[in-house]
Scaffold this active site. Structure first.
Site, mmCIF file in Angstrom:
data_model
loop_
_atom_site.group_PDB
_atom_site.id
_atom_site.type_symbol
_atom_site.label_atom_id
_atom_site.label_comp_id
_atom_site.label_asym_id
_atom_site.label_seq_id
_atom_site.Cartn_x
_atom_site.Cartn_y
_atom_site.Cartn_z
ATOM 1 C CD GLU A 1 -2.828 -1.219 2.402
ATOM 2 O OE1 GLU A 1 -2.626 -0.205 3.134
ATOM 3 O OE2 GLU A 1 -3.480 -2.098 2.246
ATOM 4 C CD GLU B 1 -4.816 -7.755 2.055
ATOM 5 O OE1 GLU B 1 -5.051 -6.908 2.196
ATOM 6 O OE2 GLU B 1 -3.310 -7.696 1.703
HETATM 7 C C1 XIL Z 1 -6.587 -6.043 8.380
HETATM 8 C C2 XIL Z 1 -6.858 -7.618 8.939
HETATM 9 O O1 XIL Z 1 -7.806 -8.225 9.008
HETATM 10 C C3 XIL Z 1 -7.021 -6.672 10.626
HETATM 11 O O2 XIL Z 1 -7.464 -8.019 11.541
HETATM 12 C C4 XIL Z 1 -6.043 -5.405 11.373
HETATM 13 O O3 XIL Z 1 -7.009 -5.279 12.730
HETATM 14 C C5 XIL Z 1 -5.760 -4.424 10.023
HETATM 15 O O4 XIL Z 1 -5.432 -5.503 8.963
HETATM 16 N N1 XIL Z 1 -4.886 -5.169 3.440
HETATM 17 C C6 XIL Z 1 -3.973 -5.753 4.111
HETATM 18 C C7 XIL Z 1 -4.669 -6.987 5.434
HETATM 19 O O5 XIL Z 1 -3.293 -5.740 3.766
HETATM 20 O O6 XIL Z 1 -2.951 -6.426 6.130
HETATM 21 C C8 XIL Z 1 -5.681 -5.628 5.775
HETATM 22 O O7 XIL Z 1 -5.819 -7.002 7.129
HETATM 23 C C9 XIL Z 1 -6.573 -5.314 5.170
HETATM 24 C C10 XIL Z 1 -6.067 -4.673 4.213
#
Ligand code: XIL
Length: 471
Positions: A159, A276
């Site tokens: 990101e 994701e």
């Molecule tokens: C999220 C997790 O699912 C949560 O439990 C945590 O509180 C925050 O992060 N993008 C990403 C992931 O790269 O690491 C994130 O995961 C969701 C968005």
């Protein structure tokens, strides 16, 4: 991994049933077994609750039966692995790596350089460029070194692009303290520690098109530069946290746009992975059966990219059940493929059926998932998990005798253990067409018009699916 004909791995047998002797299929088909036949990885995170033993037993059973790649929801992030300066914590990550090894799964590491989930002590150095460079390098050397040879791929940078304009994200301790060169450095350092690991840049909203103003357009220019400069980048991870089209008023993303990114990356010998995935609905709305079926079609369209694009190999979902999903915090709900009770949703069915029906074009029977290393000729990624996989599936598929045979419009089923055996018929895109129950070993399919279909017989935990022609 290779991409083989979807039917090639099915166990053929002959059964004396109904009107004659016909080939019958007997295998317990899971997302995992079908993913492996197609030469791709299909996975889900291990939710944070799993690490503290807070999930029901069938969660893990489902996870290891259905998936062949795993990533930790939070446990390999910076704040989890180096909560205090120079004091590393690998307990949870090790637990997942062991689980993956025992079950023949590939491990993704997530994430090394990210603006979020950075421990407070790092921020103390935000005005000290030299110190921050040392902090990031030391973190990468320790973490990547610890799991060298065990973590097959890393999200090296996560990101780093702004969400509003085609530029780097400025709200980041790494960007503010070091400048954009933290990105190039992170890739180089990671590669130096583990030259066999596949290295990804990972981000969200990459399904919004590749025009220069969109995030993916900006990223593409960076990937071109990295490749040209010999920066070791092998893959782009598209998080693909998207919202159902009917509830997202500003929806501008689409599977087609993500596919165009995959095609551009292919020209640079860089892979695209979906890392994701979730497809949520707005919180608070009623979600109907029809909505869930449409959601299943969107899941299937994203899967098609992974099946069809030669440089795409991974389809990873950010959760297993809607009950343990981060989506509530995004004001979204029901974005995954299992419901609150860990029952498969229509999205599960459409993925399963699509994995079954997919046939690769004849001239591209193999999917080459080795990494094209842009820096060194002799460092291809070795998939050490592959050979354990068949074994693991055998262990967790809890039957083997279910079989079906179609005679005219009567479907005969043998080997069913559960009292109620459900028969579902889908079209070739995984859309549900018709369902019935099997009584006394047979089900009538009178209601179907002529054509190609996929029949799924469900008995207890077992799934048997087969393509049929109704005449
Ligand atoms: C999220 C997790 O699912 C949560 O439990 C945590 O509180 C925050 O992060 N993008 C990403 C992931 O790269 O690491 C994130 O995961 C969701 C968005």
């Amino acid at each position: 991994m290779k991409k083989a004909h979807a039917l090639a791995g099915l166990v053929f047998g002959t059964t004396l049933l109904g009107a004659g002797i016909t080939n019958a299929f007997a295998a317990d088909e899971t997302l995992r077994s079908l993913a492996e036949k197609n030469g791709i990885y299909v996975g889900a995170i291990l939710n944070s609750q799993w690490f503290s033993g807070g999930l029901p037993g069938n969660y893990e059973q489902i996870h290891k039966t259905q998936f062949n790649i795993v990533v930790a929801e939070n446990e390999m992030k910076f704040d989890a692995t180096e909560p205090q300066e120079g004091r590393f914590n690998y307990g949870n990550g090790d637990k997942m790596v062991k689980y993956a090894q025992q079950n023949g799964m590939r491990v993704r590491g997530h994430a090394l350089a990210w603006h979020s989930q950075v421990p407070g002590w790092v921020n103390n150095y935000r005005n000290d460029k030299q110190k921050l460079l040392k902090v990031l390098k030391n973190h990468i050397q320790n973490v990547v070194g610890h799991w060298k040879g065990k973590v097959a791929e890393w999200d090296v940078v996560n990101e780093a692009i702004s969400n509003n304009e085609p530029m780097w994200r400025s709200q980041s301790v790494w960007y503010q303290g070091i400048g954009p060169e933290f990105i190039d450095s992170a890739f180089v350092w990671t590669h130096a520690v583990d030259p066999d690991a596949e290295l990804c840049y990972n981000d969200y909203n990459l399904e919004q098109g590749i025009n220069p103003k969109a995030k993916a357009g900006f990223l593409l220019e960076q990937v071109k530069r990295w490749v040209k400069n010999g920066i070791p980048i092998h893959c782009v991870g598209s998080q693909t946290h998207v919202e159902d089209t009917t509830t997202d008023k500003h929806f501008i993303g689409s599977p087609d746009s993500l596919r165009s990114l995959a095609k551009e990356l292919a020209k640079l010998n860089v892979k695209l992975k979906i890392t994701e995935l979730d497809i949520g609905f707005k919180s608070g709305i009623n979600v109907s059966k029809k909505d869930l079926e449409r959601q299943g079609q969107t899941f299937r369209q994203y899967l098609d990219i992974i099946l069809e694009e030669p440089n795409a190999d991974t389809y990873l979902i950010w959760g297993v059940s809607d009950k343990w999903s981060w989506l509530g915090g995004l004001n979204r709900q029901k974005g995954l493929i299992y419901d609150d009770n860990l029952k498969p949703k229509p999205a599960f069915d459409s993925i399963l059926v699509r994995l079954q029906t997919y046939e690769p074009p004849k001239d591209t029977a193999k999917k080459d998932t080795t990494v094209t290393d842009t820096t060194k000729k002799d460092t291809t990624v070795k998939d050490t998990t592959k050979k354990d996989t068949a074994e693991a599936i055998k262990l967790f598929a809890n039957h083997g005798s279910l079989s079906m045979h179609l005679a005219g419009r009567t479907l005969f089923i043998t080997g069913a253990t559960a009292k109620a055996t459900k028969v579902d018929i889908f079209d070739m895109q995984g859309r549900p067409v018709f369902s019935t129950l099997c009584k006394n070993g047979a089900a009538e399919l009178d209601n179907l018009s002529e054509g190609f279909y996929v029949v799924r017989v469900k008995s207890g935990m077992s799934n048997l699916i087969q393509r049929v022609t109704i005449k």
